[in-house]
Design a protein around this motif. Sequence first.
Motif, PDB file in Angstrom:
ATOM      1  N   LEU A  60       0.619  -1.178  -0.095  1.00 54.78           N
ATOM      2  CA  LEU A  60      -0.113  -0.069  -0.064  1.00 54.78           C
ATOM      3  C   LEU A  60       0.934   1.140   0.056  1.00 54.78           C
ATOM      4  O   LEU A  60       1.578   1.743   0.592  1.00 54.78           O
ATOM      5  CB  LEU A  60      -0.563  -0.057   1.079  1.00 54.78           C
ATOM      6  N   GLU A  61       0.205   2.374  -1.211  1.00 56.57           N
ATOM      7  CA  GLU A  61       1.393   3.616  -0.846  1.00 56.57           C
ATOM      8  C   GLU A  61       0.400   4.703   0.305  1.00 56.57           C
ATOM      9  O   GLU A  61      -1.311   4.449   0.084  1.00 56.57           O
ATOM     10  CB  GLU A  61       0.656   4.227  -2.081  1.00 56.57           C
ATOM     11  N   ILE A  62       1.414   5.088   1.372  1.00 56.73           N
ATOM     12  CA  ILE A  62       0.489   5.387   1.723  1.00 56.73           C
ATOM     13  C   ILE A  62       1.712   6.956   2.006  1.00 56.73           C
ATOM     14  O   ILE A  62       3.202   7.294   2.489  1.00 56.73           O
ATOM     15  CB  ILE A  62       0.984   4.866   3.729  1.00 56.73           C
ATOM     16  N   GLU A  63       1.065   8.335   2.445  1.00 59.94           N
ATOM     17  CA  GLU A  63       1.479   9.623   2.381  1.00 59.94           C
ATOM     18  C   GLU A  63       0.663   9.496   4.356  1.00 59.94           C
ATOM     19  O   GLU A  63      -0.257   8.922   5.190  1.00 59.94           O
ATOM     20  CB  GLU A  63       1.400   9.821   1.970  1.00 59.94           C
ATOM     21  N   THR A  64       1.462  10.837   4.556  1.00 65.30           N
ATOM     22  CA  THR A  64       1.269  11.236   6.339  1.00 65.30           C
ATOM     23  C   THR A  64       1.217  12.901   5.940  1.00 65.30           C
ATOM     24  O   THR A  64       1.704  13.508   5.156  1.00 65.30           O
ATOM     25  CB  THR A  64       2.067  11.372   7.240  1.00 65.30           C
ATOM     26  N   ALA A  65       0.133  13.229   6.482  1.00 64.93           N
ATOM     27  CA  ALA A  65       0.077  15.043   6.457  1.00 64.93           C
ATOM     28  C   ALA A  65      -0.919  14.893   7.895  1.00 64.93           C
ATOM     29  O   ALA A  65      -1.790  14.849   8.779  1.00 64.93           O
ATOM     30  CB  ALA A  65      -0.869  15.178   5.679  1.00 64.93           C
ATOM     31  N   THR A  66      -0.167  16.209   8.433  1.00 67.21           N
ATOM     32  CA  THR A  66      -0.813  16.359  10.362  1.00 67.21           C
ATOM     33  C   THR A  66      -1.098  18.600   9.969  1.00 67.21           C
ATOM     34  O   THR A  66       0.114  18.776   9.952  1.00 67.21           O
ATOM     35  CB  THR A  66       0.154  16.021  11.870  1.00 67.21           C
ATOM     36  N   TYR A  67      -2.140  19.052  10.753  1.00 68.56           N
ATOM     37  CA  TYR A  67      -2.299  19.536  10.987  1.00 68.56           C
ATOM     38  C   TYR A  67      -3.156  20.140  11.914  1.00 68.56           C
ATOM     39  O   TYR A  67      -3.099  19.145  12.662  1.00 68.56           O
ATOM     40  CB  TYR A  67      -3.016  20.835   9.599  1.00 68.56           C
ATOM     41  N   GLU A  68      -2.435  21.730  12.159  1.00 66.79           N
ATOM     42  CA  GLU A  68      -3.390  21.852  13.926  1.00 66.79           C
ATOM     43  C   GLU A  68      -4.573  20.808  13.856  1.00 66.79           C
ATOM     44  O   GLU A  68      -4.525  20.450  15.373  1.00 66.79           O
ATOM     45  CB  GLU A  68      -3.524  23.861  13.921  1.00 66.79           C
ATOM     46  N   ARG A  69      -5.668  21.029  13.674  1.00 67.45           N
ATOM     47  CA  ARG A  69      -6.941  20.423  13.636  1.00 67.45           C
ATOM     48  C   ARG A  69      -7.500  19.808  13.277  1.00 67.45           C
ATOM     49  O   ARG A  69      -7.857  20.487  11.540  1.00 67.45           O
ATOM     50  CB  ARG A  69      -7.289  21.720  14.421  1.00 67.45           C
ATOM     51  N   GLN A  70      -8.609  18.539  12.954  1.00 68.57           N
ATOM     52  CA  GLN A  70      -9.243  18.794  12.018  1.00 68.57           C
ATOM     53  C   GLN A  70     -10.575  19.035  12.572  1.00 68.57           C
ATOM     54  O   GLN A  70     -11.605  18.748  11.016  1.00 68.57           O
ATOM     55  CB  GLN A  70      -9.083  17.178  11.817  1.00 68.57           C
ATOM     56  N   ASP A  72     -11.299  22.265  12.700  1.00 66.44           N
ATOM     57  CA  ASP A  72     -11.755  24.280  12.072  1.00 66.44           C
ATOM     58  C   ASP A  72     -12.154  23.449  10.648  1.00 66.44           C
ATOM     59  O   ASP A  72     -10.645  22.803   9.933  1.00 66.44           O
ATOM     60  CB  ASP A  72     -10.463  24.144  13.027  1.00 66.44           C
ATOM     61  N   PRO A  73     -12.519  24.743  10.293  1.00 64.21           N
ATOM     62  CA  PRO A  73     -12.105  24.002   8.202  1.00 64.21           C
ATOM     63  C   PRO A  73     -11.209  25.514   8.076  1.00 64.21           C
ATOM     64  O   PRO A  73     -10.656  24.174   6.949  1.00 64.21           O
ATOM     65  CB  PRO A  73     -13.632  25.406   8.198  1.00 64.21           C
ATOM     66  N   GLU A  74      -9.940  26.379   8.934  1.00 68.38           N
ATOM     67  CA  GLU A  74      -8.774  26.495   8.483  1.00 68.38           C
ATOM     68  C   GLU A  74      -7.766  25.470   7.659  1.00 68.38           C
ATOM     69  O   GLU A  74      -7.008  25.623   7.206  1.00 68.38           O
ATOM     70  CB  GLU A  74      -8.735  27.820   9.410  1.00 68.38           C
ATOM     71  N   TYR A  75      -8.667  24.935   8.841  1.00 63.21           N
ATOM     72  CA  TYR A  75      -6.915  23.487   9.034  1.00 63.21           C
ATOM     73  C   TYR A  75      -7.170  22.045   8.187  1.00 63.21           C
ATOM     74  O   TYR A  75      -6.718  21.769   7.031  1.00 63.21           O
ATOM     75  CB  TYR A  75      -6.150  22.908   9.994  1.00 63.21           C
ATOM     76  N   VAL A  76      -8.802  21.924   7.959  1.00 64.60           N
ATOM     77  CA  VAL A  76      -9.393  20.832   7.090  1.00 64.60           C
ATOM     78  C   VAL A  76      -8.948  21.228   5.177  1.00 64.60           C
ATOM     79  O   VAL A  76      -8.901  20.552   4.989  1.00 64.60           O
ATOM     80  CB  VAL A  76     -10.713  20.638   7.093  1.00 64.60           C
ATOM     81  N   ILE A  77      -9.260  22.237   5.420  1.00 63.17           N
ATOM     82  CA  ILE A  77      -8.741  22.796   3.831  1.00 63.17           C
ATOM     83  C   ILE A  77      -7.468  22.011   3.633  1.00 63.17           C
ATOM     84  O   ILE A  77      -7.336  22.328   2.727  1.00 63.17           O
ATOM     85  CB  ILE A  77      -9.393  24.240   3.497  1.00 63.17           C
ATOM     86  N   ALA A  88      -8.540   6.182   0.510  1.00 61.88           N
ATOM     87  CA  ALA A  88      -8.976   5.601   2.013  1.00 61.88           C
ATOM     88  C   ALA A  88      -8.131   6.973   2.920  1.00 61.88           C
ATOM     89  O   ALA A  88      -6.883   7.215   2.181  1.00 61.88           O
ATOM     90  CB  ALA A  88      -9.544   4.937   2.420  1.00 61.88           C
ATOM     91  N   VAL A  89      -8.635   7.914   4.139  1.00 59.32           N
ATOM     92  CA  VAL A  89      -7.908   8.576   4.743  1.00 59.32           C
ATOM     93  C   VAL A  89      -8.087   7.768   6.387  1.00 59.32           C
ATOM     94  O   VAL A  89      -9.488   7.250   6.624  1.00 59.32           O
ATOM     95  CB  VAL A  89      -8.059   9.963   5.218  1.00 59.32           C
ATOM     96  N   VAL A  90      -7.240   7.655   7.085  1.00 67.56           N
ATOM     97  CA  VAL A  90      -7.187   7.247   8.455  1.00 67.56           C
ATOM     98  C   VAL A  90      -6.841   8.513   8.483  1.00 67.56           C
ATOM     99  O   VAL A  90      -6.066   8.716   8.906  1.00 67.56           O
ATOM    100  CB  VAL A  90      -6.031   5.771   7.947  1.00 67.56           C
ATOM    101  N   SER A  91      -7.860   8.718   9.935  1.00 68.94           N
ATOM    102  CA  SER A  91      -7.570   9.813  10.415  1.00 68.94           C
ATOM    103  C   SER A  91      -7.249   9.483  11.980  1.00 68.94           C
ATOM    104  O   SER A  91      -7.859   9.534  12.494  1.00 68.94           O
ATOM    105  CB  SER A  91      -8.619  10.681  10.320  1.00 68.94           C
ATOM    106  N   MET A  92      -6.682  10.568  12.534  1.00 69.39           N
ATOM    107  CA  MET A  92      -5.527   9.990  13.638  1.00 69.39           C
ATOM    108  C   MET A  92      -6.624  11.627  14.522  1.00 69.39           C
ATOM    109  O   MET A  92      -5.783  11.312  16.239  1.00 69.39           O
ATOM    110  CB  MET A  92      -4.370  10.067  13.164  1.00 69.39           C
ATOM    111  N   ALA A  93      -6.861  11.987  14.637  1.00 72.96           N
ATOM    112  CA  ALA A  93      -8.435  12.397  14.996  1.00 72.96           C
ATOM    113  C   ALA A  93      -8.918  12.331  16.177  1.00 72.96           C
ATOM    114  O   ALA A  93      -9.713  10.688  15.629  1.00 72.96           O
ATOM    115  CB  ALA A  93      -8.691  13.549  14.227  1.00 72.96           C
ATOM    116  N   CYS A  94      -9.367  12.854  16.892  1.00 72.71           N
ATOM    117  CA  CYS A  94     -10.940  12.454  17.702  1.00 72.71           C
ATOM    118  C   CYS A  94     -12.444  12.114  16.918  1.00 72.71           C
ATOM    119  O   CYS A  94     -12.135  12.479  15.704  1.00 72.71           O
ATOM    120  CB  CYS A  94     -10.988  12.897  19.103  1.00 72.71           C
TER     121      CYS A  94
END
Lengths: 222, 143
Positions: A60-70, A72-77, A88-94
């Motif tokens: 599987l090809e896997i990339e990662t990206a981490t932003y301040e919050r998931q 809030d629209p400002e970061y989700v974008i 698919a996305v594995v979200s590590m947020a709550c």
Amino acid sequence: MIVAEIKPIEEIAEAIKGAKKVLVAGCGGCVTVCLSGGQKETDIMASALRMKMKVDGQPLEIETATYERQCDPEYVIRFKEHLQDVDAVVSMACGVGVQFMAENYPEIIFVPGQNTKFAGAAIEHGIWEERCMLCGECVLAKTGGVCPVIRCSKSLMNGPCGGSQNGVCEISKDTPCAWQLIYDRLKGQGRLDMMTEVLPAKNWSKNRDGGPRKIVREDVRL
Amino acid sequence: MSDVKVVGFVCRLCALISSDLGPPADVTIKIETVELPCAGKVDGRLLLEAFEKGADAVFVAGCPEHECMNVKGSSRARKRLEHIKEMLDQVGVGGDRLVMYNVSGTHGPRFAQIARDMAGLLEKLGPSPLRPGRPRKETSQAI
Ligand code: SF4
Ligand code: SF4
């Protein structure tokens, strides 16, 4: 903060089975502080998933990206650029982050990487404890700053019950009796008379019983 | 077995000193050592990365726990290893491939012993399941 715990790798692997490219999305908020979904744990999850899928014969090809919050629209974008051709996305947020991301990117499959547990505090490094049930109408002013709703196993508003023994709750010797804590705190402050005040039955419609809740602040709306 | 690779994360205050002589002649496996300022510096990312990049087994060598120069570095490393071992079991690589050693800086022959021990471990476990050509489990497509 919201406290969460990483799901078993098998469960996540099962949910992304068949995907060719996956983004593991970290969150720089609460889950970074409780060491379950920040950048480091996101890298670890990506590495573990890559290995698991390779061993299972589904590289599987896997990339990662981490932003301040998931949540809030400002970061989700900001995740948008990482979502090109991912299956698919594995979200590590709550759970909030997972849902908010999913709402914003309806065409993408989102898989939670965490079990979201509770609103709590870090008692010491590596130990988190539940402190608030988000009941919607806080009574801490009347209870010496100790929450009976979440810290009393029976959510008694006028405790303690007969299960309180030597300052410990009957459910476990590791659980202090919330009402003993309230008593000790009020006594130390010379406010023991507050214990004689009968707290009224709680209005649970402010809690989850009233359905999904919403806060609108007209003064800060754009 | 000679193409198998072992990566050792070694604390420079103890294990590195005892690794000076390198593995003994009878050990044919490759051992690549990575120097750490303290075993406590090791983290899950480093350990998993080593496996991803082709290690068949990984070890961490730090001071004996009660003699750790950084007081708790060695015991912290051990706890981190325990966590990552569970993860390696979950992903099918196997937690047995990750080993913690406690080595005193004045104990030269110990490194030779570690090298033999790792060679023995790989004799038993074989190469990592992440190596190309290893048998793979059949799984179905869901997404
Ligand atoms: S009374 Fe309600 S809002 Fe206050 S701490 Fe307890 S659960 Fe949280
Ligand atoms: S012993 Fe204390 S914490 Fe436990 S249920 Fe009774 S009042 Fe609540």
